[in-house]
Design an enzyme around this catalytic site. Structure first.
Site, short mmCIF file in Angstrom:
data_model
loop_
_atom_site.label_atom_id
_atom_site.label_comp_id
_atom_site.label_asym_id
_atom_site.label_seq_id
_atom_site.Cartn_x
_atom_site.Cartn_y
_atom_site.Cartn_z
N HIS A 162 -3.85 -4.97 -0.06
CA HIS A 162 -3.39 -5.49 1.23
C HIS A 162 -3.38 -7.02 1.22
CE1 HIS A 162 -3.21 -1.70 3.48
NE2 HIS A 162 -4.15 -1.32 2.65
N CYS A 180 0.84 -1.21 0.00
CA CYS A 180 0.00 0.00 0.00
C CYS A 180 0.88 1.25 0.00
CB CYS A 180 -0.98 -0.04 1.17
SG CYS A 180 -2.31 1.18 1.00
N GLU A 221 -2.26 -8.94 3.35
CA GLU A 221 -2.53 -9.44 4.71
C GLU A 221 -4.02 -9.50 5.01
OE1 GLU A 221 -1.51 -6.45 3.95
OE2 GLU A 221 -2.30 -4.94 5.34
#
Lengths: 267, 230
Positions: free
Chosen positions: B211, B108, B213
């Protein structure tokens, strides 16, 4: 292309997950973290985790399922370790510090409901501090004398606003999304209040998340077909069926809806 | 109908199910660079599923001993760059990433910061590792920030994007995107009103706008691919 989302909601009441019926009757569902792990593995697009406790007592009363937890933030900390997807945390948010604390333990967004009514500047301040993408404004609508009215404090306080008025107000204050719940349909399994959803979606540009009433997969399809909702959320329907989110996703995907392909993951 | 579904899925699990990802690498050491970014914990949580050799640090000795470097990020370009300059030993980092060529992943804002300049809230200088600027997405009327699941179109074959199919979905939250000077650095694009760069790569330096994650299986595969880079 950006996808429509399927979002399970978990309700936490004093340390236990519960099922809710019309905001007034509750049934115990169990451990607040194991359910999160399942929902993540079944490919949920996001998770909404709402604290509907009326006081500060949190107790799992089970020491055989990991450590007991005495506070909401500890529970959210556990939740964020179990879910590799965006998490929206809501319930009992009154101050900017409440928001910050929830983000610190792993929340990606917060949902604000009654405080937006109590303090008309709150959403604006929160959006300025944390960004609009972080602020989900939640609102509950109830049918009173044949028309929809916005209610607060879990349905105990009736406001003077129509859902459209209040939604436009939330948008202009800087909310990033609206979680629109129907008190009448909550826990009833009779389908979403499509009239309510359609009226609000027509009047705001920000994404609206439908909530309240889903009792079978086709109810999700109806909401996407008949209204402009960006996401469908539900609580009870995802609790009692193994691989529920996967099956719901599969239903929507096979019927040509714009959702992520169904997938199971072992994380 | 519900009961029928409930029954059928018990009798046969879909073939898409994959087992635990295995890593073949010895003496792996992943350093997630710590400068106070909000998503550092989520990034750590998902890496720790893949390997035990992951830690959060901004100490020069840890950057030096690491085999893989990760720069997480959420928030605005200028504010993030300021914190990175204050808290991360940049000379050491540049030596490890640009001279010793250790695999580097920016997430990001951690990707955006690789550009020469960022135009969010005024003009700010970036690290300048990959030529380009960071500009607001031209969403053609669609609401910003761009939040949600969107698919990427892979433009360049890279080991980072292996085993993901042609257009995997990832989770995005941003209003600005990387505009590269050299299109050969684009690894994947995404469309939201108009096309923007979702994955950038130059040698051992990688950046992803989304993202991983928060992107479940696709995110996990991407991070596993990253750890398998040498």
């Amino acid at each position: 292309m950006k996808k429509n989302r399927l979002i399970p909601i978990l309700l936490l009441k004093n340390g236990w997950l519960v099922q809710s019926k019309q905001f007034s009757r509750y049934q115990n569902l169990g451990n607040p973290v194991t359910a999160v792990r399942r929902l993540s593995e079944w490919g949920s697009d996001e998770l909404i985790y709402l604290d509907i406790s009326q006081d500060d007592t949190y107790d799992r009363r089970r020491s055989d399922q990991g450590p007991n937890r005495q506070s909401f933030l500890e529970i959210i900390d556990d939740v964020s370790r179990a879910a590799f997807m965006p998490i929206t945390v809501g319930g009992r948010i009154r101050t900017l510090a409440d928001i910050e604390n929830r983000l610190k333990v792993g929340a990606d967004k917060v949902s604000v409901n009654s405080q937006a009514f109590a303090d008309k500047e709150f959403i604006t301040q929160a959006a300025k501090e944390f960004g609009s993408q972080c602020i989900v404004a939640s609102m509950d609508a109830k049918t009173i004398e044949g028309r929809h009215i916005v209610v607060f404090r879990g349905g105990r306080e009736v406001s003077p606003y129509s859902p459209v008025e209040w939604a436009k107000n939330l948008e202009s204050q800087g909310a990033g999304e609206i979680l629109l719940n129907s008190v009448d349909r909550d826990g009833m399994k009779t389908g979403y209040d499509l009239e309510l959803l359609a009226s609000v979606c027509e009047q705001v540009k920000i994404p609206v998340i439908a909530c309240g009433g889903a009792g079978e997969w086709s109810h999700f399809a109806q909401a996407f077909e008949k209204t402009k909702v960006d996401a469908v959320a539900a609580a009870n329907i995802f609790q009692y069926i193994d691989q529920s989110v996967y099956l719901a996703k599969k239903y929507l995907f096979e019927h040509g809806f714009n959702v992520r392909p169904p997938d199971l993951l072992t994380i | 109908m519900l009961e029928k579904n409930n029954f059928t899925q018990r009798t046969g699990r879909p073939s898409a199910l994959v087992g635990r990802v295995s890593l073949s690498m010895d003496n792996l050491k992943v350093c997630i660079l710590d400068y106070g970014s909000g998503n550092v914990r989520s990034v750590f949580n998902v890496f720790s599923i893949l390997t035990e050799a992951v830690f959060i640090s901004n100490k020069p000795e840890d950057v030096i001993s690491a085999t893989h470097l990760v720069l997480p990020g959420v928030g605005a370009f200028g504010a993030s760059m300021k914190k990175i300059q204050e808290r991360i030993p940049l000379t050491v980092l540049e030596n490890e990433a640009l001279v010793k060529n250790k695999p580097f992943l920016g997430i990001c804002v951690g990707m955006q910061i690789l550009a020469d300049t960022g135009l969010e809230f005024g003009e700010h200088q970036g690290l300048g590792w990959i030529p380009g600027t960071v500009e607001k997405i031209d969403s053609r009327g669609l609401p910003l920030p761009h939040v949600g699941w969107n698919n990427i179109e892979i433009k360049k074959e890279t080991p980072l994007l292996a085993d993901l199919g042609n257009s995997p979905d990832f989770y995005f939250v941003h209003s600005y995107a990387f505009k590269e000077k050299d299109t050969s650095h684009v690894a994947a694009k995404t469309e939201y009103g108009s096309e923007f760069t979702a994955v950038i790569s130059k040698g051992n330096i990688f950046g992803v706008q989304f993202h991983p994650e928060k992107s479940q299986k696709a995110g996990k595969i991407l991070l596993k691919n990253f750890l398998n880079l040498r």
